[in-house]
Write a protein that holds these residues in place. Structure first.
Motif, mmCIF file in Angstrom:
data_model
loop_
_atom_site.group_PDB
_atom_site.id
_atom_site.type_symbol
_atom_site.label_atom_id
_atom_site.label_comp_id
_atom_site.label_asym_id
_atom_site.label_seq_id
_atom_site.Cartn_x
_atom_site.Cartn_y
_atom_site.Cartn_z
ATOM 1 N N ILE A 322 42.989 -14.527 -10.285
ATOM 2 C CA ILE A 322 43.718 -14.354 -9.025
ATOM 3 C C ILE A 322 43.128 -13.161 -8.274
ATOM 4 O O ILE A 322 43.005 -12.070 -8.824
ATOM 5 N N ALA A 323 42.741 -13.388 -7.022
ATOM 6 C CA ALA A 323 42.192 -12.315 -6.195
ATOM 7 C C ALA A 323 43.308 -11.715 -5.343
ATOM 8 O O ALA A 323 43.990 -12.430 -4.614
ATOM 9 N N ILE A 324 43.504 -10.412 -5.467
ATOM 10 C CA ILE A 324 44.525 -9.722 -4.674
ATOM 11 C C ILE A 324 43.893 -9.226 -3.373
ATOM 12 O O ILE A 324 42.853 -8.572 -3.376
ATOM 13 N N LYS A 325 44.513 -9.592 -2.254
ATOM 14 C CA LYS A 325 44.042 -9.148 -0.940
ATOM 15 C C LYS A 325 45.181 -8.424 -0.232
ATOM 16 O O LYS A 325 46.314 -8.931 -0.178
ATOM 17 N N THR A 326 44.884 -7.248 0.313
ATOM 18 C CA THR A 326 45.872 -6.488 1.069
ATOM 19 C C THR A 326 45.738 -6.805 2.555
ATOM 20 O O THR A 326 44.627 -6.800 3.095
ATOM 21 N N ILE A 327 46.857 -7.084 3.199
ATOM 22 C CA ILE A 327 46.876 -7.364 4.633
ATOM 23 C C ILE A 327 47.807 -6.361 5.305
ATOM 24 O O ILE A 327 48.973 -6.228 4.896
ATOM 25 N N ARG A 328 47.307 -5.654 6.293
ATOM 26 C CA ARG A 328 48.126 -4.665 7.007
ATOM 27 C C ARG A 328 48.351 -5.134 8.446
ATOM 28 O O ARG A 328 47.428 -5.128 9.267
ATOM 29 N N LEU A 329 49.577 -5.529 8.720
ATOM 30 C CA LEU A 329 49.945 -5.917 10.082
ATOM 31 C C LEU A 329 50.173 -4.670 10.929
ATOM 32 O O LEU A 329 50.567 -3.613 10.413
ATOM 33 N N GLU A 330 49.936 -4.803 12.214
ATOM 34 C CA GLU A 330 50.257 -3.706 13.133
ATOM 35 C C GLU A 330 51.778 -3.601 13.272
ATOM 36 O O GLU A 330 52.524 -4.491 12.855
ATOM 37 N N ALA A 331 52.253 -2.541 13.889
ATOM 38 C CA ALA A 331 53.695 -2.323 14.044
ATOM 39 C C ALA A 331 54.357 -3.470 14.798
ATOM 40 O O ALA A 331 55.521 -3.818 14.537
ATOM 41 N N ASN A 332 53.616 -4.092 15.714
ATOM 42 C CA ASN A 332 54.175 -5.205 16.502
ATOM 43 C C ASN A 332 54.013 -6.562 15.819
ATOM 44 O O ASN A 332 54.344 -7.592 16.409
ATOM 45 N N GLY A 333 53.477 -6.572 14.604
ATOM 46 C CA GLY A 333 53.326 -7.819 13.857
ATOM 47 C C GLY A 333 51.990 -8.505 14.034
ATOM 48 O O GLY A 333 51.723 -9.519 13.391
ATOM 49 N N ASN A 334 51.152 -7.969 14.899
ATOM 50 C CA ASN A 334 49.817 -8.549 15.080
ATOM 51 C C ASN A 334 48.883 -8.133 13.944
ATOM 52 O O ASN A 334 49.188 -7.210 13.172
ATOM 53 N N LEU A 335 47.748 -8.785 13.871
ATOM 54 C CA LEU A 335 46.752 -8.462 12.855
ATOM 55 C C LEU A 335 45.479 -8.041 13.570
ATOM 56 O O LEU A 335 44.959 -8.776 14.415
ATOM 57 N N LYS A 336 44.994 -6.870 13.236
ATOM 58 C CA LYS A 336 43.839 -6.318 13.948
ATOM 59 C C LYS A 336 42.519 -6.827 13.384
ATOM 60 O O LYS A 336 41.568 -7.066 14.126
ATOM 61 N N GLU A 337 42.461 -6.992 12.054
ATOM 62 C CA GLU A 337 41.194 -7.312 11.406
ATOM 63 C C GLU A 337 41.166 -8.718 10.811
ATOM 64 O O GLU A 337 42.195 -9.234 10.362
ATOM 65 N N ALA A 338 39.985 -9.310 10.789
ATOM 66 C CA ALA A 338 39.757 -10.535 10.021
ATOM 67 C C ALA A 338 39.685 -10.167 8.538
ATOM 68 O O ALA A 338 39.672 -8.986 8.193
ATOM 69 N N MET A 339 39.659 -11.154 7.656
ATOM 70 C CA MET A 339 39.630 -10.897 6.218
ATOM 71 C C MET A 339 38.213 -11.103 5.694
ATOM 72 O O MET A 339 37.637 -12.183 5.819
ATOM 73 N N SER A 340 37.656 -10.057 5.101
ATOM 74 C CA SER A 340 36.264 -10.116 4.660
ATOM 75 C C SER A 340 36.130 -10.621 3.229
ATOM 76 O O SER A 340 37.033 -10.485 2.407
ATOM 77 N N PHE A 341 34.969 -11.210 2.964
ATOM 78 C CA PHE A 341 34.579 -11.678 1.637
ATOM 79 C C PHE A 341 33.218 -11.056 1.314
ATOM 80 O O PHE A 341 32.635 -10.371 2.150
ATOM 81 N N PRO A 342 32.671 -11.294 0.129
ATOM 82 C CA PRO A 342 31.391 -10.666 -0.230
ATOM 83 C C PRO A 342 30.236 -11.054 0.696
ATOM 84 O O PRO A 342 30.281 -12.070 1.391
ATOM 85 N N ASN A 343 29.208 -10.226 0.663
ATOM 86 C CA ASN A 343 28.000 -10.493 1.451
ATOM 87 C C ASN A 343 27.326 -11.786 1.001
ATOM 88 O O ASN A 343 27.438 -12.189 -0.160
ATOM 89 N N ILE A 344 26.611 -12.409 1.909
ATOM 90 C CA ILE A 344 25.866 -13.626 1.595
ATOM 91 C C ILE A 344 24.640 -13.263 0.752
ATOM 92 O O ILE A 344 23.892 -12.340 1.095
ATOM 93 N N ASN A 345 24.456 -13.979 -0.338
ATOM 94 C CA ASN A 345 23.242 -13.835 -1.135
ATOM 95 C C ASN A 345 22.244 -14.862 -0.602
ATOM 96 O O ASN A 345 22.301 -16.042 -0.911
ATOM 97 N N TYR A 346 21.329 -14.393 0.241
ATOM 98 C CA TYR A 346 20.417 -15.305 0.932
ATOM 99 C C TYR A 346 19.518 -16.081 -0.017
ATOM 100 O O TYR A 346 19.236 -17.264 0.193
ATOM 101 N N LYS A 347 19.065 -15.429 -1.092
ATOM 102 C CA LYS A 347 18.171 -16.096 -2.037
ATOM 103 C C LYS A 347 18.884 -17.207 -2.803
ATOM 104 O O LYS A 347 18.281 -18.232 -3.152
#
Length: 473
Positions: A322-347
């Protein structure tokens, strides 16, 4: 060979195990020279063990391999870590699911339980370039699922079963469940297709499987039983790491009695969190008589404190991946950031042959636990409020957008185009952009030259939508 002359008693669990352990530290070539004639394809080693060592013809029956003793045989690989230590190479794949037949079953009469209640596990060391009959068996043992794990496995089976009953076998995802998964099984280009009840849609062929991290717990347990392994190398550094993991992982559920009637593991977690909804970090500290550091790990520390975990890790979360992800909403309930995942391994992405075998598919189909906070109007970490926790796996329809992203990215990387990946405005679910702070943060591309690091993201609007949907549920 007749039953009377078998080198073991097929009705006796002890006799079967004793005979199986004769393979410890040996290869099929050493034991049975004629095994060199076996097929070298995937699964050939397991078939050869059945044919040469146990002297019965391999089959795909729904009953256990040793029906009279209720024992199912599984050969599964170990891999060498960089220091030579031997760990689980992959998930443990069990029996193929017949959707039509399984729909008529209960857990106790299911093909999973009737076949896999007692597993005879024979771990061999996978070595690149070696033929199956030259691979050495390192662990041979029985495995019964402990009572607390079996509770979760029963609930996992029910989730899979309910999708089959609803005519949604084609929407099953490995991320739906915790320990017991239904993985695709078929050719690398895509799984074979099967009929399902209550739907005309064909569903990818799937098999019950035990997740890789859970398999590692079986390997770690084997270290405590010298009779179960031979030549199993674990470096001193790895041993310390293993001991650290064992000591630092603590179970939320100590006993089956911790559950309320008909409660699942995830419902138990949500129940433990619910008294703290709407509370600030400062209020939670007072309620639990703890103090949290103002660090990136604060959300995980809050999680452990609420669940009563004093060690570094939560055992069930580790085994279930299970992967735990923290999400922080703004005071008005909006979300400022997208949710990131690991970098692409091009090779690696250019080597991936299908969406289902890709790293992105594995990421998007895992189980997530979102810990959702709401920031105060004035910045103060101790005044952040706990809104909700929720478990989530990307829905089947949304995975189609993930596939589009993967296909587009793979094609562009293969062509050496590292500047025109899909943006958030071009895909309703996910996109690609840098997580690096500056242009100097680069990595090696598939062609060997340095390129900017890029990572996968879930769109901000997409994450906010699923959070708001969960609040209404």
């Amino acid at each position: 060979m007749s039953e009377q002359t078998l080198p073991y008693d097929k009705k006796s669990k002890d006799s079967i195990l004793e005979h199986a352990q004769r393979m410890l530290g040996k290869t099929l070539w050493e034991m049975y020279g004629e095994a060199r004639l076996l097929d070298t394809g995937k699964g050939s080693l397991g078939n050869a063990v059945e044919k040469y060592h146990f002297q019965y013809e391999p089959n795909s029956k729904s009953e256990p391999d040793f029906k009279e003793a209720g024992v199912e045989l599984k050969c599964t690989p170990l891999k060498k870590a960089s220091d030579g230590s031997m760990l689980s190479k992959e998930r443990l794949v069990l029996n193929v699911i017949d959707y039509i037949e399984e729909a008529t079953k209960t857990f106790d009469t299911s093909s999973f339980w009737e076949k896999n209640a007692l597993l005879l596990l024979m771990f061999y060391l996978h070595e690149e370039g070696k033929l199956p009959y030259d691979l050495i068996f390192k662990i041979v043992r029985y495995w019964n699922f402990p009572e607390t794990d079996l509770k979760i496995i029963r609930d996992d089976w029910t989730i899979i079963h309910n999708k089959i009953l609803a005519g949604k076998a084609h929407e099953i995802s490995e991320g739906d469940t915790l320990y017991l998964a239904a993985c695709t099984k078929g050719s690398k280009a895509g799984a074979q297709m099967r009929r399902q009840p209550k739907s005309d849609k064909l569903a990818p062929q799937r098999a019950y499987s035990i997740k890789s991290k859970y398999v590692n717990t079986i390997i770690l347990d084997s270290l405590n039983h010298p009779e179960m392994h031979k030549g199993l190398f674990i470096s001193e550094q790895q041993k310390r790491k293993i001991l650290k993991v064992q000591e630092s992982a603590e179970s939320v559920v100590r006993s089956i009695s911790d559950y309320r009637e008909s409660e699942t593991f995830e419902q138990l977690i949500e129940r433990k969190f619910s008294p703290y909804y709407g509370k600030t970090i400062a209020e939670i500290e007072k309620m639990l008589d703890v103090e949290f550091s103002q660090s990136k790990a604060m959300a995980y520390d809050v999680c452990k404190a609420i669940l009563g975990i004093k060690s570094k890790k939560i055992a069930e979360f580790e085994k279930a991946e299970i992967a735990i992800k923290t999400i922080r909403l703004e005071a008005n309930g909006n979300l400022k950031e997208a949710m990131s995942f690991p970098n692409i391994n091009y090779k690696e992405i250019v080597k991936e042959q299908s969406w289902e075998d890709s790293a992105l598919y594995e990421m998007f189909t895992q189980r997530f636990m979102f810990i959702i906070f709401r920031k105060p109007a004035v910045k103060n970490d101790k005044q952040v409020r706990l809104e909700k926790v929720m478990f989530w796996t990307m829905p089947f329809e949304d995975l189609k957008q993930g596939k589009i992203l993967w296909e587009n990215t793979r094609t562009k990387v293969a062509a050496g185009n590292y500047e025109h990946f899909i943006k958030s405005s071009e895909n309703p679910v996910c996109h690609i952009r840098p997580k690096a702070q500056n242009a100097a943060d680069t990595t090696e591309g598939a062609q060997g030259f340095q390129v900017k690091k890029m990572c996968y993201w879930l769109n901000r609007e997409y994450v906010l939508k699923l959070i708001n949907s969960a609040k209404k549920a």
